[in-house]
Write a protein that holds these residues in place. Structure first.
Motif, PDB file in Angstrom:
ATOM      1  N   TYR A 129      65.307 -10.391  30.979  1.00 39.72           N
ATOM      2  CA  TYR A 129      66.755 -10.356  30.816  1.00 39.72           C
ATOM      3  C   TYR A 129      67.173 -11.254  29.654  1.00 39.72           C
ATOM      4  O   TYR A 129      66.598 -12.314  29.433  1.00 39.72           O
ATOM      5  CB  TYR A 129      67.460 -10.868  32.073  1.00 39.72           C
ATOM      6  CG  TYR A 129      67.572  -9.866  33.196  1.00 39.72           C
ATOM      7  CD1 TYR A 129      68.200  -8.639  33.010  1.00 39.72           C
ATOM      8  CD2 TYR A 129      67.071 -10.173  34.468  1.00 39.72           C
ATOM      9  CE1 TYR A 129      68.311  -7.734  34.059  1.00 39.72           C
ATOM     10  CE2 TYR A 129      67.181  -9.275  35.525  1.00 39.72           C
ATOM     11  CZ  TYR A 129      67.806  -8.055  35.309  1.00 39.72           C
ATOM     12  OH  TYR A 129      67.916  -7.165  36.337  1.00 39.72           O
ATOM     13  N   PRO A 161      70.456 -13.493  28.008  1.00 36.20           N
ATOM     14  CA  PRO A 161      71.723 -14.079  28.438  1.00 36.20           C
ATOM     15  C   PRO A 161      72.867 -13.089  28.204  1.00 36.20           C
ATOM     16  O   PRO A 161      72.797 -12.255  27.292  1.00 36.20           O
ATOM     17  CB  PRO A 161      71.872 -15.313  27.539  1.00 36.20           C
ATOM     18  CG  PRO A 161      70.483 -15.638  27.100  1.00 36.20           C
ATOM     19  CD  PRO A 161      69.768 -14.320  26.996  1.00 36.20           C
ATOM     20  N   ILE A 162      73.906 -13.183  28.991  1.00 30.72           N
ATOM     21  CA  ILE A 162      75.008 -12.231  28.929  1.00 30.72           C
ATOM     22  C   ILE A 162      75.579 -12.105  27.520  1.00 30.72           C
ATOM     23  O   ILE A 162      75.806 -11.003  27.012  1.00 30.72           O
ATOM     24  CB  ILE A 162      76.137 -12.626  29.906  1.00 30.72           C
ATOM     25  CG1 ILE A 162      75.607 -12.657  31.348  1.00 30.72           C
ATOM     26  CG2 ILE A 162      77.318 -11.669  29.789  1.00 30.72           C
ATOM     27  CD1 ILE A 162      75.074 -11.352  31.849  1.00 30.72           C
ATOM     28  N   SER A 163      75.814 -13.215  26.849  1.00 30.13           N
ATOM     29  CA  SER A 163      76.428 -13.180  25.518  1.00 30.13           C
ATOM     30  C   SER A 163      75.428 -12.927  24.405  1.00 30.13           C
ATOM     31  O   SER A 163      75.815 -12.757  23.250  1.00 30.13           O
ATOM     32  CB  SER A 163      77.173 -14.494  25.247  1.00 30.13           C
ATOM     33  OG  SER A 163      78.259 -14.627  26.123  1.00 30.13           O
ATOM     34  N   CYS A 171      79.393 -12.671  20.257  1.00 29.87           N
ATOM     35  CA  CYS A 171      78.939 -12.173  21.556  1.00 29.87           C
ATOM     36  C   CYS A 171      78.228 -10.839  21.348  1.00 29.87           C
ATOM     37  O   CYS A 171      78.763  -9.951  20.672  1.00 29.87           O
ATOM     38  CB  CYS A 171      80.131 -11.991  22.501  1.00 29.87           C
ATOM     39  SG  CYS A 171      79.681 -11.365  24.142  1.00 29.87           S
ATOM     40  N   SER A 216      81.543  -8.538  29.043  1.00 33.27           N
ATOM     41  CA  SER A 216      80.186  -8.000  28.937  1.00 33.27           C
ATOM     42  C   SER A 216      79.540  -7.861  30.308  1.00 33.27           C
ATOM     43  O   SER A 216      78.935  -6.836  30.634  1.00 33.27           O
ATOM     44  CB  SER A 216      79.330  -8.916  28.054  1.00 33.27           C
ATOM     45  OG  SER A 216      79.832  -8.975  26.744  1.00 33.27           O
ATOM     46  N   ARG A 217      79.679  -8.890  31.123  1.00 37.25           N
ATOM     47  CA  ARG A 217      79.084  -8.882  32.460  1.00 37.25           C
ATOM     48  C   ARG A 217      79.633  -7.730  33.293  1.00 37.25           C
ATOM     49  O   ARG A 217      78.923  -7.110  34.084  1.00 37.25           O
ATOM     50  CB  ARG A 217      79.371 -10.219  33.162  1.00 37.25           C
ATOM     51  CG  ARG A 217      78.762 -10.339  34.552  1.00 37.25           C
ATOM     52  CD  ARG A 217      77.247 -10.230  34.503  1.00 37.25           C
ATOM     53  NE  ARG A 217      76.617 -10.616  35.749  1.00 37.25           N
ATOM     54  CZ  ARG A 217      75.483 -10.111  36.207  1.00 37.25           C
ATOM     55  NH1 ARG A 217      74.848  -9.177  35.512  1.00 37.25           N
ATOM     56  NH2 ARG A 217      74.960 -10.533  37.333  1.00 37.25           N
ATOM     57  N   SER A 250      76.531  -5.667  31.451  1.00 36.43           N
ATOM     58  CA  SER A 250      75.836  -6.824  32.032  1.00 36.43           C
ATOM     59  C   SER A 250      75.141  -7.640  30.955  1.00 36.43           C
ATOM     60  O   SER A 250      75.699  -8.583  30.434  1.00 36.43           O
ATOM     61  CB  SER A 250      74.859  -6.414  33.135  1.00 36.43           C
ATOM     62  OG  SER A 250      74.316  -7.566  33.744  1.00 36.43           O
ATOM     63  N   ASN A 251      73.907  -7.314  30.627  1.00 41.77           N
ATOM     64  CA  ASN A 251      73.268  -8.013  29.501  1.00 41.77           C
ATOM     65  C   ASN A 251      72.661  -6.994  28.548  1.00 41.77           C
ATOM     66  O   ASN A 251      72.569  -5.817  28.869  1.00 41.77           O
ATOM     67  CB  ASN A 251      72.222  -9.029  29.974  1.00 41.77           C
ATOM     68  CG  ASN A 251      71.192  -8.412  30.878  1.00 41.77           C
ATOM     69  OD1 ASN A 251      70.458  -7.536  30.463  1.00 41.77           O
ATOM     70  ND2 ASN A 251      71.148  -8.844  32.127  1.00 41.77           N
ATOM     71  N   ARG A 289      67.376  -6.942  24.741  1.00 41.48           N
ATOM     72  CA  ARG A 289      66.666  -8.135  24.276  1.00 41.48           C
ATOM     73  C   ARG A 289      65.697  -7.800  23.144  1.00 41.48           C
ATOM     74  O   ARG A 289      65.523  -8.581  22.203  1.00 41.48           O
ATOM     75  CB  ARG A 289      65.911  -8.803  25.428  1.00 41.48           C
ATOM     76  CG  ARG A 289      65.260 -10.108  24.990  1.00 41.48           C
ATOM     77  CD  ARG A 289      64.772 -10.974  26.127  1.00 41.48           C
ATOM     78  NE  ARG A 289      64.566 -12.331  25.645  1.00 41.48           N
ATOM     79  CZ  ARG A 289      64.973 -13.411  26.278  1.00 41.48           C
ATOM     80  NH1 ARG A 289      65.642 -13.299  27.425  1.00 41.48           N
ATOM     81  NH2 ARG A 289      64.738 -14.604  25.792  1.00 41.48           N
TER      82      ARG A 289
END
Length: 415
Positions: free
Chosen positions: A76, A78-80, A106, A293-294, A298-299, A302
């Motif tokens: 995962y 981070p959200i931002s 973001c 975003s959440r 969500s995220n 990556r």
């Protein structure tokens, strides 16, 4: 038994409506299957293709992707967004331009996600958002899906330059009924016209914005999706210097797309970047976009974020990516020049074009013209009162072929 409807009223107008872009693209693909791609000109999708119609992907970016470990793409984020990516985004957006103020970013899934978060955080239900009459059609969908309205001003005046008077008129109309107005400007290499706001245009924009009652707020969102394929990196970022010294009631933001600039279309990677005049406004941006975003995706991706972060943390790698991209920028500019030269030769009038993936031809009965054009096995997207041609997906040779057929299609429909 009557039709059973459960989807709520505000979403119904968008459901089942055909997507013009992908609808015409499907027709082009069907025709290619019938007669072969060498006999079809498919100028529908805004991605960069080589002269054989194959997707261009920066090999230097692919090399980074292949070097990632499983934890670099499976974990995962981070959200931002991962911190290294957020720092890379700031460099990707501003380049060598000296920055001022408090800058926050973001992650968003492409430029579309960035616009979605901007609308979610900085407008409210029922608000109207201002953009130009020629615009990327999903702007309206992004607004409508969140129960906002899209209002337009006339982009070009009679001289084919930025229409300051129309911009001022429409903005002031909205400010009479709203305390805060979001303005979306797509530049450089505007989709769908290829127009780039000049430094003089930005002076005119600022003249209007700075005349606004300071008790009213302006959220200025600059959609820079095609920035990296416009031309010289420094030249096309000079306008950013004019967006640093606003008073506290004007908040500039950038909708950044790594999907476009790094040919990662399907990986959906971008960011919303704000240039806040105070630390408090910057923190508010950071907190609000994290929540938005959440509550949506969500995220983020990556894998894409790690790739961009690595590129910007390695000067040699960054230089390699830049050099490879610049070669394709040169190719794209040659295609634009070829289309423009051929259009001038046959008297085809296009919207003012500077750079980018698209050129748009205003015309009456555009829907009928688009269908007439298909008789020549040429497929283009109809947007409002015009036909948009994606020069990014055509060879120079095909760019030279289209204008003559467009003239023929317009004459066939309109006489």
């Amino acid at each position: 038994m009557g039709r059973f409807v459960m989807v709520q009223e505000n979403h119904r107008p968008m459901i089942g409506a055909p997507d013009k872009l992908f609808g015409v693209s499907s027709l082009a693909k069907q025709r290619i299957a019938e007669i072969g791609k060498e006999k079809v000109i498919d100028s529908t999708i805004g991605v960069l293709l080589d002269d054989d119609g194959e997707l261009i992907v920066l090999s230097s970016v692919v090399d980074v992707l292949k070097d990632l470990a499983p934890k670099d793409y499976a974990a995962y984020a981070p959200i931002s967004g991962i911190p290294a990516y957020l720092e890379a985004v700031k460099t990707a957006v501003f380049g060598s331009i000296p920055t001022k103020g408090y800058i926050e970013a973001c992650y968003a899934p492409g430029g579309t996600g960035a616009l979605r978060n901007a609308v979610s955080c900085y407008t409210k239900v029922g608000d109207s958002i201002l953009t130009s009459d020629w615009h990327w059609s999903p702007y309206k969908m992004v607004a409508a899906e969140q129960e906002r309205n899209l209002v337009t001003y006339t982009l070009f005046d009679e001289n084919g330059t930025f229409n300051q008077a129309s911009f001022a008129e429409k903005l002031n109309e909205l400010l009479k009924v709203q305390d805060q107005v979001m303005v979306i400007i797509n530049t450089p290499a505007h989709n769908p016209t290829g127009y780039t706001f000049t430094l003089e245009d930005w002076d005119k924009v600022n003249e209007v914005l700075l005349s606004v009652d300071p008790r009213k707020n302006i959220i200025l969102v600059v959609d820079i999706a095609y920035l990296d394929f416009a031309g010289d990196a420094d030249e096309y970022r000079q306008f950013m210097k004019k967006l640093f010294d606003y008073p506290e009631n004007i908040l500039p933001m950038y909708a950044f797309s790594a999907s476009k600039g790094f040919t990662m279309y399907g990986m959906r990677c971008g960011a919303l970047v704000c240039v806040a005049p105070t630390a408090e406004i910057a923190k508010e941006f950071k907190d609000a976009t994290a929540v938005a975003s959440r509550a949506s995706w969500s995220n983020g991706n990556r894998c894409a974020m790690e790739t961009i972060a690595r590129i910007f943390n390695d000067d040699a790698l960054k230089a390699k990516v830049t050099a490879e991209r610049e070669a394709y920028v040169a190719m794209l500019r040659k295609r634009g020049a070829a289309f423009t030269e051929a259009a001038n030769a046959v008297g085809l009038k296009a919207c003012p074009f500077d750079a980018g993936f698209f050129i748009t031809i205003p015309c009456e009965n555009a829907e009928a013209v688009g269908k007439e054009l298909q008789k020549y096995d040429i497929f283009a997207v109809v947007l409002g009162n015009g036909v948009r041609v994606s020069i990014a997906s055509l060879s120079e040779e095909k760019c030279r072929m289209v204008p003559e057929k467009l003239v023929a299609a317009i004459k066939a429909v309109n006489g």
